[in-house]
Every structure is written in structure tokens, then in C-alpha cells.
Write a protein that holds these residues in place. Structure first.
Motif, PDB file in Angstrom:
ATOM      1  N   ARG A  16      31.814  36.621  33.676  1.00 10.62           N
ATOM      2  CA  ARG A  16      31.590  35.711  34.811  1.00 10.62           C
ATOM      3  C   ARG A  16      32.841  35.517  35.653  1.00 10.62           C
ATOM      4  NH1 ARG A  16      28.462  32.425  31.442  1.00 10.62           N
ATOM      5  NH2 ARG A  16      30.290  31.202  30.935  1.00 10.62           N
ATOM      6  N   GLU A  17      34.004  35.491  35.023  1.00 12.94           N
ATOM      7  CA  GLU A  17      35.251  35.208  35.724  1.00 12.94           C
ATOM      8  C   GLU A  17      36.001  36.464  36.152  1.00 12.94           C
ATOM      9  OE1 GLU A  17      37.400  32.611  33.112  1.00 12.94           O
ATOM     10  OE2 GLU A  17      36.000  30.950  33.438  1.00 12.94           O
ATOM     11  N   SER A  18      35.437  37.619  35.928  1.00 13.19           N
ATOM     12  CA  SER A  18      36.108  38.881  36.246  1.00 13.19           C
ATOM     13  C   SER A  18      36.194  39.089  37.752  1.00 13.19           C
ATOM     14  CB  SER A  18      35.354  40.046  35.603  1.00 13.19           C
ATOM     15  OG  SER A  18      35.825  41.271  36.104  1.00 13.19           O
ATOM     16  N   GLN A  19      37.411  39.140  38.273  1.00  5.34           N
ATOM     17  CA  GLN A  19      37.608  39.386  39.708  1.00  5.34           C
ATOM     18  C   GLN A  19      37.182  40.807  40.073  1.00  5.34           C
ATOM     19  OE1 GLN A  19      38.372  37.025  41.998  1.00  5.34           O
ATOM     20  NE2 GLN A  19      37.834  38.626  43.460  1.00  5.34           N
ATOM     21  N   THR A  20      37.443  41.747  39.175  1.00  2.36           N
ATOM     22  CA  THR A  20      37.045  43.131  39.416  1.00  2.36           C
ATOM     23  C   THR A  20      35.530  43.230  39.575  1.00  2.36           C
ATOM     24  OG1 THR A  20      38.922  43.910  38.114  1.00  2.36           O
ATOM     25  CG2 THR A  20      37.147  45.474  38.497  1.00  2.36           C
TER      26      THR A  20
END
Length: 89
Positions: A16-20
Motif C-alpha cells: 500500500r505504501e510503495s511509491q514505486t
């Protein structure tokens, strides 16, 4: 198990928090919008050609690019293609 639940929760948070992943989702959304816009323009052009087959002949003729009407037709098609299909047909 408790360990399995913690693992699943950690993986879910990481995803959920993955910028990629967010960047990839934004890129895919942009590509889908561009594809939809192109498809709509193609459908519009097909409807215009179905209505007036001479447009196809004018646009495909090699000499058409030097005719004064050719620029007008292309300009008109570009302007009309910016409109939604239901506004035209």
C-alpha cells in the motif's frame, strides 16, 4: 497463526505504501487515458468517413497535402475530435 497474520499485514502495508507501485499505477492510468482518447478519435474519424467517404480519399491522396483544402480538413478533424462523440453524432 499469529506470525502468518503479522507477515500478511506487513506485506499489505508495504504494498500500500510503495511509491514505486503508486508511480506504476499512475503511469498505467495515463496510458489507459491516452488509449481511450485515441480510440474515441479513431471512432469519430470512422463515423466521418462513413458519412462522407470522400474524406478518406482526400486524406490518402498523395497530392492532397499540397491542396489548400487539405489543411482545412485536418484542422477541422482535429477540432471535432476534441468533442465527445455523442455531441457530434
Amino acid at each position: 497463526t499469529l506470525l502468518g497474520e503479522r507477515y500478511a499485514e506487513t506485506v499489505a502495508i508495504t504494498i500500500r505504501e510503495s511509491q514505486t507501485l503508486k508511480d506504476l499505477q499512475a503511469k498505467i492510468a495515463q496510458q489507459e487515458l491516452e488509449t481511450a482518447a485515441k480510440s474515441e478519435r479513431d471512432q469519430l474519424f470512422q463515423k466521418l468517413v462513413d458519412y462522407d467517404p470522400t474524406l478518406s480519399a482526400l486524406l490518402s491522396a498523395r497530392k492532397a497535402s499540397s491542396s489548400p483544402g487539405f489543411t482545412f480538413i485536418l484542422t477541422t478533424l482535429k477540432a471535432v475530435s476534441a468533442l465527445p462523440l455523442d455531441a457530434i453524432v
